[in-house]
Design a protein around this motif. Structure first.
Motif, PDB file in Angstrom:
ATOM      1  N   GLY A   1      -0.459   3.948   1.219  1.00  0.00           N
ATOM      2  CA  GLY A   1      -1.212   4.746   2.186  1.00  0.00           C
ATOM      3  C   GLY A   1      -0.354   5.514   3.173  1.00  0.00           C
ATOM      4  N   MET A   2       0.892   5.060   3.350  1.00  0.00           N
ATOM      5  CA  MET A   2       1.757   5.711   4.334  1.00  0.00           C
ATOM      6  C   MET A   2       2.076   7.165   3.981  1.00  0.00           C
ATOM      7  SD  MET A   2       5.345   4.448   6.022  1.00  0.00           S
ATOM      8  CE  MET A   2       4.947   2.949   6.876  1.00  0.00           C
TER       9      MET A   2
ATOM     10  N   SER B   1       0.846  -1.195   0.000  1.00  0.00           N
ATOM     11  CA  SER B   1       0.000   0.000   0.000  1.00  0.00           C
ATOM     12  C   SER B   1       0.882   1.247   0.000  1.00  0.00           C
ATOM     13  CB  SER B   1      -0.867  -0.003   1.259  1.00  0.00           C
ATOM     14  OG  SER B   1      -1.393   1.272   1.503  1.00  0.00           O
TER      15      SER B   1
ATOM     16  N   THR C   1       4.073   9.562  -6.494  1.00  0.00           N
ATOM     17  CA  THR C   1       3.683   8.754  -5.323  1.00  0.00           C
ATOM     18  C   THR C   1       4.907   8.090  -4.705  1.00  0.00           C
ATOM     19  OG1 THR C   1       1.468   8.340  -6.165  1.00  0.00           O
ATOM     20  CG2 THR C   1       2.302   6.761  -4.571  1.00  0.00           C
TER      21      THR C   1
ATOM     22  N   THR D   1      -4.844   4.692  12.644  1.00  0.00           N
ATOM     23  CA  THR D   1      -3.466   4.287  12.320  1.00  0.00           C
ATOM     24  C   THR D   1      -2.752   3.728  13.548  1.00  0.00           C
ATOM     25  OG1 THR D   1      -3.364   6.015  10.630  1.00  0.00           O
ATOM     26  CG2 THR D   1      -1.271   5.066  11.331  1.00  0.00           C
TER      27      THR D   1
ATOM     28  N   LYS E   1       0.184   9.467   3.690  1.00  0.00           N
ATOM     29  CA  LYS E   1      -0.701  10.355   4.459  1.00  0.00           C
ATOM     30  C   LYS E   1      -0.470  10.230   5.966  1.00  0.00           C
ATOM     31  CE  LYS E   1      -4.658   8.731   2.823  1.00  0.00           C
ATOM     32  NZ  LYS E   1      -4.401   7.657   1.859  1.00  0.00           N
ATOM     33  N   LEU E   2       0.473   9.361   6.361  1.00  0.00           N
ATOM     34  CA  LEU E   2       0.639   9.057   7.779  1.00  0.00           C
ATOM     35  C   LEU E   2       1.943   9.600   8.344  1.00  0.00           C
ATOM     36  CD1 LEU E   2      -0.463   5.291   7.578  1.00  0.00           C
ATOM     37  CD2 LEU E   2      -1.917   7.312   7.836  1.00  0.00           C
TER      38      LEU E   2
ATOM     39  N   CYS F   1       8.509   9.790   3.025  1.00  0.00           N
ATOM     40  CA  CYS F   1       7.809   9.335   4.226  1.00  0.00           C
ATOM     41  C   CYS F   1       8.645   8.296   4.982  1.00  0.00           C
ATOM     42  CB  CYS F   1       6.461   8.759   3.819  1.00  0.00           C
ATOM     43  SG  CYS F   1       5.511   8.215   5.217  1.00  0.00           S
TER      44      CYS F   1
ATOM     45  N   ASP G   1       2.780  -2.462   7.923  1.00  0.00           N
ATOM     46  CA  ASP G   1       2.958  -2.032   6.528  1.00  0.00           C
ATOM     47  C   ASP G   1       4.030  -2.904   5.857  1.00  0.00           C
ATOM     48  OD1 ASP G   1       4.118  -0.476   4.219  1.00  0.00           O
ATOM     49  OD2 ASP G   1       2.567   0.957   4.801  1.00  0.00           O
TER      50      ASP G   1
ATOM     51  N   TRP H   1       1.902   2.710  -9.670  1.00  0.00           N
ATOM     52  CA  TRP H   1       2.055   3.963  -8.929  1.00  0.00           C
ATOM     53  C   TRP H   1       2.900   4.953  -9.706  1.00  0.00           C
ATOM     54  CZ3 TRP H   1       3.524   1.385  -3.585  1.00  0.00           C
ATOM     55  CH2 TRP H   1       2.392   0.715  -3.092  1.00  0.00           C
TER      56      TRP H   1
ATOM     57  N   LEU I   1       6.456   8.572  -1.020  1.00  0.00           N
ATOM     58  CA  LEU I   1       6.604   7.402  -0.155  1.00  0.00           C
ATOM     59  C   LEU I   1       8.032   7.299   0.375  1.00  0.00           C
ATOM     60  CD1 LEU I   1       4.586   5.306   0.793  1.00  0.00           C
ATOM     61  CD2 LEU I   1       5.182   3.878  -1.158  1.00  0.00           C
TER      62      LEU I   1
ATOM     63  N   GLN J   1      -8.183   9.653  11.812  1.00  0.00           N
ATOM     64  CA  GLN J   1      -7.070   9.045  11.073  1.00  0.00           C
ATOM     65  C   GLN J   1      -5.932   8.627  12.012  1.00  0.00           C
ATOM     66  OE1 GLN J   1      -4.640  11.605   8.555  1.00  0.00           O
ATOM     67  NE2 GLN J   1      -4.494  10.008   7.002  1.00  0.00           N
TER      68      GLN J   1
END
Length: 200
Positions: free
Chosen positions: A9-10, A7, A144, A60, A12-13, A151, A96, A140, A148, A56
């Motif tokens: 998704g990280m 994913s 992105t 998480t 946004k975290l 991140c 993750d 992706w 990532l 959120q």
């Protein structure tokens, strides 16, 4: 660890260490996750700027917490801040699969061969390899993947295993307490221990 689908998704975290610590402390004090979910909505326990962000953060952090055995919760409160951050990092890795693979395949390999820095190219090579292995990652965008990678750097820096610097980033090999090593082994997480300490 239970493998999850890759994913992005990280992006946004955050590492959310203080929030993770708060949840662990409240659980150790007898609260349950459903109770914390309600408290979060009613009392904004993480001082989040918006309700959406509060939800959120809780979702998480609770996902990460649920990846760990209860024995880590007690150990967390007995550990110094460096080992607390390693427990939080292990929880991120468990939740993750792609981030776990990065730590295992890139960070660990650097420790094994004695190279003490992560370069931007290391992230590019890792994601290129994953695009060859996974149809999902292959779709992706470069944007992105860049986000990532940034991140991942931030996660590792906030966990205290990567130095905050520009350009190349110096790897800071973590010194784990024996009790934390034993706890990881007792919970079948040797592979996580090896990833963080550079063991084949």
């Amino acid at each position: 660890m239970k493998r999850k689908e890759y994913s992005a998704g990280m992006v946004k975290l955050s590492f959310w260490f203080s929030e993770f610590r708060k949840v662990i402390q409240l659980l150790n004090n007898g609260k349950t996750l459903p109770e914390l979910k309600k408290m979060n909505l009613e009392e904004n326990i993480f001082s989040a700027p918006t309700k959406a962000r509060a939800i959120q953060i809780f979702n998480t952090v609770s996902t990460r917490v649920k990846c760990l055995d209860h024995s880590f919760f007690i150990l967390f409160e007995q550990s110094d801040i460096l080992n607390q951050k390693i427990i939080a990092l292990a929880a991120v890795m468990e939740s993750d699969s792609l981030f776990f693979d990065f730590v295992y395949e890139v960070y660990r390999e650097k420790l094994i061969i004695g190279v003490d820095e992560l370069a931007d190219s290391d992230f590019g090579i890792f994601f290129k390899n994953k695009q060859l292995q996974s149809e999902k990652v292959a779709k992706w965008t470069d944007y992105t993947l860049k986000r990532l990678g940034n991140c991942y750097k931030t996660m590792l820096m906030e966990a205290g295993v990567l130095e905050r610097a520009t350009g190349t980033r110096k790897i800071l090999k973590p010194i784990l307490d024996k009790t934390l090593e034993d706890c990881l082994k007792a919970n079948g997480m040797e592979i996580t221990l090896n990833a963080l300490t550079g063991v084949r």
